[in-house]
Motif scaffolding. Structure first.
Motif, PDB file in Angstrom:
ATOM      1  N   THR B 140       6.437 -13.818  14.422  1.00 48.40           N
ATOM      2  CA  THR B 140       6.665 -12.402  14.178  1.00 48.40           C
ATOM      3  C   THR B 140       7.385 -11.795  15.378  1.00 48.40           C
ATOM      4  O   THR B 140       6.911 -11.910  16.501  1.00 48.40           O
ATOM      5  N   PRO B 141       8.547 -11.168  15.153  1.00 51.00           N
ATOM      6  CA  PRO B 141       9.286 -10.614  16.280  1.00 51.00           C
ATOM      7  C   PRO B 141       8.741  -9.256  16.739  1.00 51.00           C
ATOM      8  O   PRO B 141       7.854  -8.699  16.094  1.00 51.00           O
ATOM      9  N   LEU B 142       9.270  -8.763  17.836  1.00 53.61           N
ATOM     10  CA  LEU B 142       9.105  -7.379  18.314  1.00 53.61           C
ATOM     11  C   LEU B 142       7.766  -7.028  18.942  1.00 53.61           C
ATOM     12  O   LEU B 142       7.547  -5.887  19.346  1.00 53.61           O
ATOM     13  N   SER B 153       1.238  -4.416  14.988  1.00 51.62           N
ATOM     14  CA  SER B 153       2.512  -5.107  15.086  1.00 51.62           C
ATOM     15  C   SER B 153       3.676  -4.120  14.902  1.00 51.62           C
ATOM     16  O   SER B 153       3.730  -3.390  13.919  1.00 51.62           O
ATOM     17  N   THR B 154       4.593  -4.112  15.881  1.00 47.26           N
ATOM     18  CA  THR B 154       5.756  -3.224  15.788  1.00 47.26           C
ATOM     19  C   THR B 154       6.595  -3.552  14.570  1.00 47.26           C
ATOM     20  O   THR B 154       7.147  -2.673  13.922  1.00 47.26           O
ATOM     21  N   TYR B 155       6.655  -4.871  14.249  1.00 47.26           N
ATOM     22  CA  TYR B 155       7.494  -5.307  13.154  1.00 47.26           C
ATOM     23  C   TYR B 155       7.107  -4.625  11.845  1.00 47.26           C
ATOM     24  O   TYR B 155       7.942  -4.244  11.050  1.00 47.26           O
ATOM     25  N   ARG B 156       5.778  -4.438  11.661  1.00 44.75           N
ATOM     26  CA  ARG B 156       5.318  -3.804  10.428  1.00 44.75           C
ATOM     27  C   ARG B 156       5.764  -2.343  10.348  1.00 44.75           C
ATOM     28  O   ARG B 156       6.057  -1.835   9.271  1.00 44.75           O
ATOM     29  N   VAL B 158       8.511  -1.252  11.714  1.00 40.58           N
ATOM     30  CA  VAL B 158       9.940  -1.339  11.404  1.00 40.58           C
ATOM     31  C   VAL B 158      10.137  -1.542   9.902  1.00 40.58           C
ATOM     32  O   VAL B 158      11.021  -0.947   9.281  1.00 40.58           O
TER      33      VAL B 158
END
Lengths: 382, 312
Positions: B140-142, B153-156, B158
């Protein structure tokens, strides 16, 4: 009465007239002869085949029949026949565990059938009297299946025990007593009863009475539904399937017709669930899973949704294929079969075969023929 | 414990999930009258293609996601030509037997459900046979947002932005472009559209490819956060389905509204009583919504509007 052959013949003819009509395949003498041969072959099946496994197919054929009635004849595509199947199975389990006497188990069978019928009545009333139609009925029944799957999967632990019977969450409900019908002292146990029969010429043979119970119930259900769909009520059901608004204009209460068919289908699915739970002595939430929910739709589509015979034949055939191709290619074969049948033979396999066999004979009443326009009418008009 | 911020983030998460899961399905259903029960497996194609492009070919994540989307759109194109419209089998049938072998599945809801379910069985099992029970996952990035004892999670976050962007772009495509106009004309009245020179067949093909591409995009976006199994499509299908029917006939507005309503219900009940109850609440809400608004939320909006116009 028996002394008068004409009256006996008359009774037989009347019986045949009740079972025959434009809504079912096979009204000829030849059909009934073939039917008798098929039943006899099934009766003798335990001598040459594995009846233990085959009894499962017969039990599931009842579920197929119930969907054929609801979808094929009333035009209500229920994606939730397994709801009533599962409710029947669970009701049987709960009652029979709590009252594990022959009388109690017999009552549990009734409880399962009534449970299936009642849950269909509840859901059907909610939908049909609320004006839910067409594909939205399909989606509500599908979502109901998913609600029950999610719900039953979390019923682990002691909080979810009804009397003596734990629902068991994902692990399901073991310890369902063996199926025995009758009352204390005069009962017969059907499951795991290896009955030994001695025949004068053939020697001794073992067979399992549950197989015969399932076969008898299937034959009764098939003939009973044939009588139903060829009755006046059956004609109204088919009218609802063909054109709901027009039937309503003729003064029929479409909601009540659909509800009645739905409840009969629910009770039959409940009976199927009872036999399923009794046969396996076990039931778990996989009966509510999406895959299992789709199987009845597959059987009925492949066999021909407007044909009771098609539902039975296709259930047995598809389940047989599914079990015997249990390797990793099993589902691929099944999916392809389903895809090809629905695309190439939207009327289903059995009506197509029937049409091929009797093509030379003019048969204007053959509404089940493959040329009949199909599901469009069921959902297209707004 | 109910915490305002975590509730808000959970809502965004549910909203993004529902909107992204439903978008492709809603377009195909709304315009073609085809219910694609293999929608989850189209998402699977997108997720697998993205993951394989990133791990096997070593492409950067964003490029891999574009690849995943494109592969799924192409796959959709093939499925449309062979199964939904029957153009390929009919061409073969014409050559071999001199007749069509099948009718298109357009507006045949029940048949399209059964046929695409068959397709989904083949696809899930096919993926299992080819790739095994799981494939290596991309990380998972970011990173994460941390606040107090919580982290998220930042990705979520985004993803929820992306879901809004998807809605906006879809809205633009269907209201401001030539293709969108043709597509809407085809929904309104196929015969008249055809008579006025709209190539409806081409509209259908494009629509199915666009819907599939959106499913692929969903798969690509969720590839880093769901586990890469052949059955990963299942978890999307239910929410997508429910969102589409609760949303009703208007594709973009319906998906957005049901994303908001269902996302709020899911977030609230999950937060209070756990994910099981959240899911049950979501499903029950859908059943009740269908009972009282058989035309979905936008159908209801439409009815109110018509009534007001007639009253005025």
């Amino acid at each position: 009465m028996a002394a008068d052959p004409a009256a006996a013949g008359g009774a037989l003819a009347r019986l045949r007239a009740r079972l025959e009509g434009p809504h079912t395949i096979g009204s000829s003498r030849g059909f009934w002869a073939a039917f008798a041969v098929a039943v006899l072959a099934l009766f003798l099946f335990p001598w040459y085949g594995r009846s233990g496994q085959f009894s499962l197919f017969l039990v599931l054929a009842l579920l197929g029949l119930s969907l054929s009635l609801v979808w094929g004849y009333s035009g209500v595509l229920s994606f939730g026949q397994v709801v009533f199947f599962g409710v029947g199975g669970y009701a049987f389990g709960v009652v029979s565990i709590n009252v594990a006497t022959p009388g109690g188990i017999t009552a549990a069978v009734l409880a399962g059938v009534v449970g299936g019928g009642l849950s269909a009545a509840l859901l059907g009333y909610f939908m049909f009297y609320g004006g839910v139609r067409d594909v939205y009925v399909t989606i509500i029944t599908l979502v109901t299946t998913m609600v029950l799957h999610t719900f039953m999967a979390q019923t682990a632990g002691s909080a979810w025990t009804i009397g003596e019977a734990p629902l068991g969450g994902f692990n399901g409900m073991p310890q369902i007593p063996l199926l025995a019908l009758g009352v204390e002292g005069a009962s017969f146990q059907f499951v795991y009863n290896e009955f030994v029969l001695w025949l004068p010429l053939l020697g001794t043979a073992e067979f399992d009475p549950f197989y015969y119970l399932a076969l008898a119930l299937l034959v009764i259900a098939y003939l009973g539904l044939r009588a139903l769909v060829n009755s006046d009520f059956g004609r109204v059901m088919v009218a609802v399937r063909e054109d709901e608004d027009r039937t309503e204009m003729f003064g029929y209460d479409v909601r009540r017709v659909k509800l009645t068919a739905f409840v009969i289908g629910g009770a039959l699915a409940g009976l199927s669930g009872v036999l399923y739970a009794a046969r396996n002595v076990f039931i778990d939430p996989t009966v509510f899973s999406l895959t299992f929910a789709t199987l009845p739709v597959i059987w009925v589509s492949v066999g021909g949704r407007k044909s009771l015979l098609g539902a039975v034949v296709a259930t047995v055939a598809v389940e047989w294929i599914r079990v015997s191709t249990s390797g990793e290619w099993g589902l691929v074969v099944l999916g392809t079969l389903l895809l090809v049948t629905i695309l190439a033979l939207p009327g289903g396999l059995v009506p197509w075969l029937h049409g091929t066999i009797v093509r030379n004979r003019p048969d204007p009443a053959d509404v089940e023929g493959p040329g009949t326009p199909d599901a469009h009418t069921e959902v297209s008009d707004q | 414990m109910v915490n305002g911020l975590s509730l808000a983030l959970q809502f965004l998460d549910s909203f993004a999930f529902i909107v992204l899961a439903a978008a492709g399905l809603a377009i195909v259903f709304g315009i073609m009258g085809v219910i694609n029960l293999a929608h989850g497996e189209f998402i699977l194609v997108g997720a697998y293609a993205t993951t394989l492009a990133a791990t096997q070919l070593g492409l950067p994540l964003v490029v891999a996601m574009a690849v995943g989307t494109l592969v799924t759109a192409l796959f959709g194109l093939v499925v449309e030509r062979t199964i939904v419209s029957g153009a390929v089998p009919n061409a073969v049938g014409q050559r071999v037997a001199g007749r069509d072998v099948m009718e298109p599945l357009y507006d045949r809801l029940a048949d399209s459900m059964v046929a695409t379910f068959g397709l989904s069985l083949v696809m899930v099992q096919g993926a299992r046979i080819v790739f095994g029970n799981s494939i290596d996952q991309i990380a998972t990035p970011l990173g994460e947002i941390a606040y107090g004892a919580f982290s998220y999670s930042t990705y979520r976050v985004v993803l929820s932005g992306v879901s809004v962007a998807v809605l906006l772009v879809t809205y633009y495509v269907f209201t401001r472009t030539d293709y969108g106009m043709r597509a809407r004309a085809t929904i309104q009245d196929e015969e008249t559209a055809k008579a006025l020179g709209v190539d409806t067949e081409r509209t259908y093909v494009t629509t199915f490819a666009v819907g599939s591409g959106l499913a692929g995009l969903t798969g690509a976006l969720f590839a880093p956060i769901v586990s890469m199994q052949p059955t990963l499509g299942d978890q999307f299908l239910v929410e997508a389905f429910v969102a589409v029917v609760v949303g009703g006939p208007s594709v973009v507005l319906g998906t957005a509204l049901s994303g908001v309503v269902l996302g709020a219900i899911d977030a609230a009940f999950s937060n209070l009583y756990g994910t099981f109850v959240g899911r049950i609440a979501l499903l029950i809400a859908a059943v009740i919504a269908l009972r009282f608004l058989p035309e979905g939320v936008t159908g209801f909006v439409e009815r109110v509007r018509t009534r007001r116009r007639e009253g005025a």
